[in-house]
Design a protein around this motif. Structure first.
Motif, PDB file in Angstrom:
ATOM      1  N   LEU A  22      -3.731  -4.858   9.793  1.00  0.00           N
ATOM      2  CA  LEU A  22      -2.779  -3.965  10.654  1.00  0.00           C
ATOM      3  C   LEU A  22      -1.921  -3.325   9.860  1.00  0.00           C
ATOM      4  O   LEU A  22      -1.435  -2.075  10.274  1.00  0.00           O
ATOM      5  CB  LEU A  22      -2.170  -4.870  11.719  1.00  0.00           C
ATOM      6  CG  LEU A  22      -3.088  -5.541  12.760  1.00  0.00           C
ATOM      7  CD1 LEU A  22      -2.347  -6.420  13.615  1.00  0.00           C
ATOM      8  CD2 LEU A  22      -4.097  -4.718  13.601  1.00  0.00           C
ATOM      9  N   GLY A  23      -1.584  -3.760   8.909  1.00  0.00           N
ATOM     10  CA  GLY A  23      -0.368  -3.216   8.182  1.00  0.00           C
ATOM     11  C   GLY A  23      -1.102  -2.007   7.358  1.00  0.00           C
ATOM     12  O   GLY A  23      -0.299  -0.962   7.242  1.00  0.00           O
ATOM     13  N   ALA A  24      -2.239  -2.119   6.886  1.00  0.00           N
ATOM     14  CA  ALA A  24      -2.868  -1.114   6.214  1.00  0.00           C
ATOM     15  C   ALA A  24      -3.236   0.130   7.082  1.00  0.00           C
ATOM     16  O   ALA A  24      -3.283   0.928   6.741  1.00  0.00           O
ATOM     17  CB  ALA A  24      -4.251  -1.695   5.664  1.00  0.00           C
ATOM     18  N   LEU A  51       0.804  -1.122  -0.108  1.00  0.00           N
ATOM     19  CA  LEU A  51       0.033   0.079  -0.023  1.00  0.00           C
ATOM     20  C   LEU A  51       0.706   1.327   0.091  1.00  0.00           C
ATOM     21  O   LEU A  51       0.618   2.296  -0.530  1.00  0.00           O
ATOM     22  CB  LEU A  51      -1.146  -0.111   1.381  1.00  0.00           C
ATOM     23  CG  LEU A  51      -2.033  -1.163   1.309  1.00  0.00           C
ATOM     24  CD1 LEU A  51      -2.828  -1.172   2.470  1.00  0.00           C
ATOM     25  CD2 LEU A  51      -2.865  -0.845   0.094  1.00  0.00           C
ATOM     26  N   ALA A  52       1.887   1.199   0.747  1.00  0.00           N
ATOM     27  CA  ALA A  52       2.605   2.392   0.734  1.00  0.00           C
ATOM     28  C   ALA A  52       3.612   2.788  -0.385  1.00  0.00           C
ATOM     29  O   ALA A  52       3.694   4.025  -0.810  1.00  0.00           O
ATOM     30  CB  ALA A  52       3.670   2.145   2.169  1.00  0.00           C
ATOM     31  N   ILE A  53       4.212   1.854  -0.850  1.00  0.00           N
ATOM     32  CA  ILE A  53       5.037   2.027  -2.159  1.00  0.00           C
ATOM     33  C   ILE A  53       4.456   3.026  -3.307  1.00  0.00           C
ATOM     34  O   ILE A  53       4.888   4.074  -3.705  1.00  0.00           O
ATOM     35  CB  ILE A  53       5.644   0.828  -2.750  1.00  0.00           C
ATOM     36  CG1 ILE A  53       6.441   0.093  -1.703  1.00  0.00           C
ATOM     37  CG2 ILE A  53       6.262   0.967  -4.111  1.00  0.00           C
ATOM     38  CD1 ILE A  53       7.896   1.027  -1.767  1.00  0.00           C
ATOM     39  N   GLU A  73       8.746  13.812   3.896  1.00  0.00           N
ATOM     40  CA  GLU A  73      10.554  13.457   4.075  1.00  0.00           C
ATOM     41  C   GLU A  73      10.516  12.382   5.224  1.00  0.00           C
ATOM     42  O   GLU A  73      11.889  11.583   5.362  1.00  0.00           O
ATOM     43  CB  GLU A  73      11.186  14.605   4.484  1.00  0.00           C
ATOM     44  CG  GLU A  73      11.059  15.419   5.809  1.00  0.00           C
ATOM     45  CD  GLU A  73       9.859  16.448   5.591  1.00  0.00           C
ATOM     46  OE1 GLU A  73       9.857  17.287   6.632  1.00  0.00           O
ATOM     47  OE2 GLU A  73       9.327  16.411   4.541  1.00  0.00           O
ATOM     48  N   THR A  74       9.674  11.958   6.309  1.00  0.00           N
ATOM     49  CA  THR A  74       9.890  11.268   7.341  1.00  0.00           C
ATOM     50  C   THR A  74       8.908   9.892   7.066  1.00  0.00           C
ATOM     51  O   THR A  74       9.148   9.132   8.034  1.00  0.00           O
ATOM     52  CB  THR A  74       9.665  11.859   8.722  1.00  0.00           C
ATOM     53  OG1 THR A  74       8.340  12.304   8.782  1.00  0.00           O
ATOM     54  CG2 THR A  74      10.634  12.908   8.815  1.00  0.00           C
ATOM     55  N   ARG A  75       7.991  10.107   6.193  1.00  0.00           N
ATOM     56  CA  ARG A  75       6.961   8.902   6.004  1.00  0.00           C
ATOM     57  C   ARG A  75       7.752   7.585   5.820  1.00  0.00           C
ATOM     58  O   ARG A  75       7.514   6.418   6.505  1.00  0.00           O
ATOM     59  CB  ARG A  75       6.174   9.068   5.084  1.00  0.00           C
ATOM     60  CG  ARG A  75       4.791  10.232   5.213  1.00  0.00           C
ATOM     61  CD  ARG A  75       4.282  10.540   3.940  1.00  0.00           C
ATOM     62  NE  ARG A  75       3.574  11.882   3.913  1.00  0.00           N
ATOM     63  CZ  ARG A  75       2.749  12.320   2.848  1.00  0.00           C
ATOM     64  NH1 ARG A  75       3.049  11.796   1.888  1.00  0.00           N
ATOM     65  NH2 ARG A  75       2.012  13.334   3.327  1.00  0.00           N
ATOM     66  N   GLY A  76       8.638   7.597   4.846  1.00  0.00           N
ATOM     67  CA  GLY A  76       9.234   6.303   4.472  1.00  0.00           C
ATOM     68  C   GLY A  76      10.202   5.482   5.669  1.00  0.00           C
ATOM     69  O   GLY A  76       9.891   4.469   6.098  1.00  0.00           O
ATOM     70  N   GLY A 122      -1.719   3.888   6.435  1.00  0.00           N
ATOM     71  CA  GLY A 122      -2.620   4.823   6.626  1.00  0.00           C
ATOM     72  C   GLY A 122      -2.344   5.990   7.302  1.00  0.00           C
ATOM     73  O   GLY A 122      -2.140   7.051   7.250  1.00  0.00           O
ATOM     74  N   ALA A 123      -2.045   5.498   9.048  1.00  0.00           N
ATOM     75  CA  ALA A 123      -1.605   6.406  10.026  1.00  0.00           C
ATOM     76  C   ALA A 123      -0.417   7.147   9.712  1.00  0.00           C
ATOM     77  O   ALA A 123      -0.430   8.521   9.751  1.00  0.00           O
ATOM     78  CB  ALA A 123      -1.736   5.660  11.341  1.00  0.00           C
TER      79      ALA A 123
END
Length: 311
Positions: free
Chosen positions: A258-260, A137-139, A273-276, A264-265
């Motif tokens: 839980l990963g989703a 989901l994040a990529i 810049e800090t999300r990844g 999302g959070a």
């Protein structure tokens, strides 16, 4: 594994035409699956007379849905209604366990989780899929700064899944020969290392390094699948084999949920810049937990149900 590899790559190509095609393409695929199943899957197993626990099935679905609703609400702050719902879910879970324990043929026999290998298998698959689904989901979000990167997203997710295609059969052979404990334990280490590397390069880093780190993560996830499924069904009495397999799928997708939620959070609450780095540090913890849970799996292959009939 092959489908998981091809899907994101195909989707990244279809979305350049029309994003709706990513959904429409499933219609003929599902139709083909139904035809193949109808023609080739035969109901030739012996049936055991048992009353179907419809109340337990419905209650389990409602409890999981309520838990998902509460967990997804954390990012919006503490809402009194969500606090009450969370308390209700906990109470309902306790009542559910007591109710299921009183039945001769429950939808989810609580005593199965007193079997160390079964509990360990469900924990390991849950934590490994937490990392996998959050990454899936994040990529796309983290690489979506330029429309030209759409196909690169598909390539990145293809790399993540391709390792599962290659290592799946190999892992099965290793588990058959040496037992279920060490492949997923190593897999958790690879998930953790790959996640940390991915967090370091996913925004502004080298795309080849991102591909390499995702391959490492995918290899780690691949090492957990055959071992945990085999260990779960081997650990339970014969009458619960199908249920054990189904429960492992529930744990797998609960981890994905839980990963989703984690993805999302983090992606909505933190600056770009800090999300990844933050998200993939969390996912690395999922890898560590996968390894710890895997230590409860049997170190050598065992005959189905021999260890726990007494449970």
């Amino acid at each position: 594994g092959t489908a998981a590899s091809v899907g994101p790559l195909l989707g990244s190509l279809l979305v350049t035409i029309d994003w709706r095609l990513c959904f429409l393409v499933n219609v003929p695929l599902v139709a083909l699956a139904l035809v193949l199943a109808r023609a080739n899957v035969h109901d030739d197993v012996a049936h055991r007379e048992a009353r179907f626990d419809i109340a337990g099935v419905v209650a389990l679905g409602l409890i999981l849905a309520g838990a998902a609703w509460v967990l997804t609400s954390f990012g919006r702050g503490l809402d009194p209604a969500m606090v009450l719902l969370g308390a209700a879910v906990i109470v309902a879970a306790v009542v559910f366990v007591r109710y299921e324990a009183s039945l001769a043929d429950p939808a989810l026999p609580p005593q199965l989780f007193r079997i160390p290998a079964f509990a360990a298998a469900n924990g390991a698959i849950c934590f490994s899929n937490l990392s996998l689904y959050a990454t899936l989901l994040a990529i796309p979000v983290l690489l979506a700064s330029d429309p030209a990167t759409t196909v690169l997203v598909g390539v990145a997710l293809f790399a993540l899944s391709a390792a599962m295609v290659v290592l799946g059969p190999v892992t099965g052979i290793v588990v058959d020969r040496f037992g279920a404990r060490w492949p997923p334990a190593l897999g958790g280490v690879l998930i953790a290392g790959g996640a940390l590397a991915t967090g370091a390069v996913v925004t502004g880093g080298s795309f080849p390094l991102l591909i390499a780190s995702l391959v490492v993560m995918g290899a780690g996830v691949a090492l957990t699948f055959p071992a945990t499924r085999g260990a779960a069904v081997d650990a339970v009495p014969q009458r619960y084999v199908a249920l054990a397999s189904g429960m492992l799928s529930t744990s797998r997708y609960f981890g994905g949920m839980l990963g989703a939620i984690a993805a999302g959070a983090v992606l909505t609450a933190l600056p770009a810049e800090t999300r990844g780095p933050v998200l993939f540090t969390i996912l690395a913890a999922g890898g560590v937990l996968t390894t710890l849970a895997s230590l409860g799996l049997p170190g050598a292959a065992r005959a189905n149900g021999t260890a726990i009939e007494a449970a």
